[in-house]
Design a protein around this motif. Structure first.
Motif, short mmCIF file in Angstrom:
data_model
loop_
_atom_site.label_atom_id
_atom_site.label_comp_id
_atom_site.label_asym_id
_atom_site.label_seq_id
_atom_site.Cartn_x
_atom_site.Cartn_y
_atom_site.Cartn_z
N ASP A 99 0.83 -1.21 0.00
CA ASP A 99 0.00 0.00 0.00
C ASP A 99 0.86 1.26 0.00
N ASP A 100 1.96 1.23 0.77
CA ASP A 100 2.84 2.40 0.84
C ASP A 100 3.50 2.68 -0.52
N GLU A 101 3.98 1.62 -1.18
CA GLU A 101 4.61 1.79 -2.50
C GLU A 101 3.59 2.33 -3.51
N ALA A 146 -8.77 3.20 -6.38
CA ALA A 146 -9.12 3.65 -5.03
C ALA A 146 -8.02 4.55 -4.46
N ALA A 147 -6.77 4.20 -4.71
CA ALA A 147 -5.66 5.03 -4.22
C ALA A 147 -5.65 6.40 -4.91
N VAL A 148 -5.96 6.42 -6.21
CA VAL A 148 -6.02 7.68 -6.94
C VAL A 148 -7.14 8.56 -6.40
N ARG A 150 -8.45 8.53 -3.41
CA ARG A 150 -8.04 9.03 -2.09
C ARG A 150 -7.07 10.20 -2.23
N ALA A 151 -6.10 10.04 -3.13
CA ALA A 151 -5.09 11.08 -3.31
C ALA A 151 -5.69 12.36 -3.87
N LEU A 152 -6.66 12.24 -4.76
CA LEU A 152 -7.30 13.42 -5.36
C LEU A 152 -8.24 14.11 -4.37
N ALA A 153 -8.78 13.34 -3.43
CA ALA A 153 -9.70 13.92 -2.44
C ALA A 153 -8.96 14.75 -1.39
N GLU A 154 -7.67 14.49 -1.25
CA GLU A 154 -6.87 15.21 -0.23
C GLU A 154 -6.59 16.64 -0.65
#
Length: 154
Positions: A99-101, A146-148, A150-154
């Motif tokens: 998940d971190d990578e 899902a990661a994208v 999350r990143a865009l919502a920040e």
């Protein structure tokens, strides 16, 4: 012939000789899927290692989804068999990103997309175009999306 396909065939032969029913059945199904892919379309062709890798990934995903469905249906024995088959196929897949990578790669792609003028949730397509080639088979599309998000919502 591709080297990955050769490896699958050699491992199938070894599994048959060792009387490993689970492994031989799983490899047979995978080789059948590879052959089916080779003859699909107008003309038969030889698959590259990348294409064979995609077939194996697709087969592994089927096993994981089937295991989840069997769990929901209360068929623990069938679910366990599907998980075991998934384990066999995992040996032929590249190591999955943690998940971190994944989050680090997505973060870089978001920064790159924002530098190009993309903003907010509508930038999802642009970010996915940047991150997908970097991830290439090392993370599932749903996980990446899902990661994208999350990143865009920040």
């Amino acid at each position: 012939m591709t080297t990955l396909k050769d490896r699958l065939k050699d491992d199938l032969t070894a599994a048959i000789k060792a009387r490993d029913e689970l492994r031989s059945a799983t490899l047979r199904m995978t080789l059948a899927a590879v052959t089916k892919e080779e003859v699909a379309g107008k003309t038969a062709r030889e698959l590259s290692d990348d294409e064979v890798q995609k077939v194996i990934t697709r087969e592994a995903k089927k096993r994981r989804e089937a295991a989840e469905a069997f769990d929901k249906g209360g068929r623990a024995e069938s679910a366990e068999r599907e998980r075991a088959e998934h384990g066999v196929l995992d040996e032929y897949l590249p190591k999955q990103l943690s998940d971190d990578e994944l989050n680090a790669l997505v973060g870089d792609a978001v920064t790159e997309a924002k530098a190009a003028g993309a903003e907010g949730p509508r930038a999802m397509g642009q970010v996915m175009k940047i991150v997908n080639p970097k991830v290439a088979g090392r993370a599932e599309g749903g996980r990446v999306a899902a990661a994208v998000k999350r990143a865009l919502a920040e």
